[in-house]
Enzyme design. Sequence first.
Site, mmCIF file in Angstrom:
data_model
loop_
_atom_site.group_PDB
_atom_site.id
_atom_site.type_symbol
_atom_site.label_atom_id
_atom_site.label_comp_id
_atom_site.label_asym_id
_atom_site.label_seq_id
_atom_site.Cartn_x
_atom_site.Cartn_y
_atom_site.Cartn_z
ATOM 1 N N GLU A 22 2.151 6.230 -7.160
ATOM 2 C CA GLU A 22 1.087 7.075 -7.708
ATOM 3 C C GLU A 22 1.427 8.562 -7.533
ATOM 4 O O GLU A 22 1.287 9.360 -8.466
ATOM 5 C CB GLU A 22 -0.243 6.756 -7.019
ATOM 6 C CG GLU A 22 -0.770 5.378 -7.393
ATOM 7 C CD GLU A 22 -1.990 4.952 -6.575
ATOM 8 O OE1 GLU A 22 -2.730 5.825 -6.107
ATOM 9 O OE2 GLU A 22 -2.193 3.730 -6.409
ATOM 10 N N TYR B 285 0.839 -1.219 0.000
ATOM 11 C CA TYR B 285 0.000 0.000 0.000
ATOM 12 C C TYR B 285 0.875 1.272 0.000
ATOM 13 O O TYR B 285 0.724 2.120 -0.887
ATOM 14 C CB TYR B 285 -0.950 -0.005 1.208
ATOM 15 C CG TYR B 285 -2.416 0.173 0.848
ATOM 16 C CD1 TYR B 285 -2.812 0.937 -0.238
ATOM 17 C CD2 TYR B 285 -3.412 -0.411 1.620
ATOM 18 C CE1 TYR B 285 -4.150 1.101 -0.557
ATOM 19 C CE2 TYR B 285 -4.762 -0.262 1.310
ATOM 20 C CZ TYR B 285 -5.111 0.496 0.218
ATOM 21 O OH TYR B 285 -6.440 0.663 -0.097
#
Length: 366
Positions: free
Chosen positions: A295, A288
């Site tokens: 991103e 994560y």
Amino acid sequence: MVLDAQNSKISINGCILIAPSELVSDPVVSKRHPIHHMTWLYFLTQINTFDVFVDASVNCRPTGHSSFSDKVRVPAGAFGHAPPIVPRDSERGAAPWVTTPCAAPRPVPAVSCDRAPFSTCPGTMASSEDDGAVDEKETNNRRRNRGAIATAWLTFYNIAMTAGWLVLAITMMRFYLQKGTHRGLYRSIAKTLKFFQTAALVEVGHCAIGIVRTSVIVTGVQVCSRIFMVWFIASSIRQVQSEESVILFLVVWTVTEISRYSYYTFNLLHQVPYFIKWARYNLFIVLYPLGVVGELLTIYAALPIVRRTAMYSLRLPNKYNVSFDYYYFLIIAMLSYIPLFPQLFFHMLRQRRKVLHGEVIVEKDD
Ligand SMILES: CCCCCCCCCCCCC[C@@H](O)CC(=O)SCCNC(=O)CCNC(=O)[C@H](O)C(C)(C)COP(=O)(O)OP(=O)(O)OC[C@H]1O[C@@H](n2cnc3c(N)ncnc32)[C@H](O)[C@@H]1OP(=O)(O)O
């Protein structure tokens, strides 16, 4: 927390939860699965079917509802083999707890479920003499209540998504082994990625109609942020496609989704290999944050290009008389990771505790 199977009591933080006498005197409750049925009882309480009494004479933390203002965790292993039920937000009753013994408990309706028609519903009580049969019956009830069509659809969906992400993994590996570089890799997988990541929108629908027990908002944020990355960043801005950060989030997403969808598939078939469960509920701890880094770095790399080209922006004057600057929108999107990502991450940590450590976690709304 203390579990007292013989007397059908669960004691949490010094507060003893006692079943209404009707249930305690139920032969199944008292002889077979007292604590298990306490779980039912507990959750039925959440949908206002029963009162559960907290014995105030036992060293309770602050009386009243606030005595359960924290999380109440009940290890599900103590409740027999049936999987724990976690109520959705909407099912948590406004004031289910009473701190002093009440008058007679309300009558038990035959079916006490007020959930969506396809959802798993703790509405029926097993009455078989055999322990295994009781558990089996309950599992079957849960299955039946989701509905055969819903289960078949979910199984198909999860198999298709596992296959899709496996294809992506193989294509990426083959590309890298053949070309020895990540340049051009994004273009080689763009169509497949767009298709399978966009298909994840269906999951928001699954939550909305209640065939999976997950929050629409949590799933919506997760899925929409990914779709945004794919359509409005990576696919729209060719210059960022060769950034290492794109490869980072692609690899992270791929590993995550293969383990996630294969876990769901096996879970629906009630045969989850431990390593898949382990992967689903452990890898995210590392993946994560890595995904978020990938991103954010990609959006960051896109900023100067967006500013230069003014893409997706609307400047005044125009016939709509509105202005929109995609550059600032991207900055706001990056900042929104600060409040949103921890919510997703802690949601996953709670899921992990539930699945790997068998805890039922109930958060009081207040
Ligand atoms: C438009 C502008 C946007 C601006 C940007 C906003 C930024 C917001 C920040 C967002 C940051 C996101 C970063 C992220 O993209 C990076 C990564 O993903 S990196 C990779 C690591 N990520 C993950 O591991 C998360 C992957 N995603 C998920 O797990 C889900 O999407 C999530 C909703 C987060 C969690 O899933 P869920 O709540 O469903 O948990 P469980 O998997 O434990 O499932 C709960 C129960 O539901 C059953 N279930 C769920 N789905 C299915 C299904 N498809 N089929 C069958 N059953 C399903 C599941 O089995 C559980 O049931 P039970 O309790 O009975 O076991």
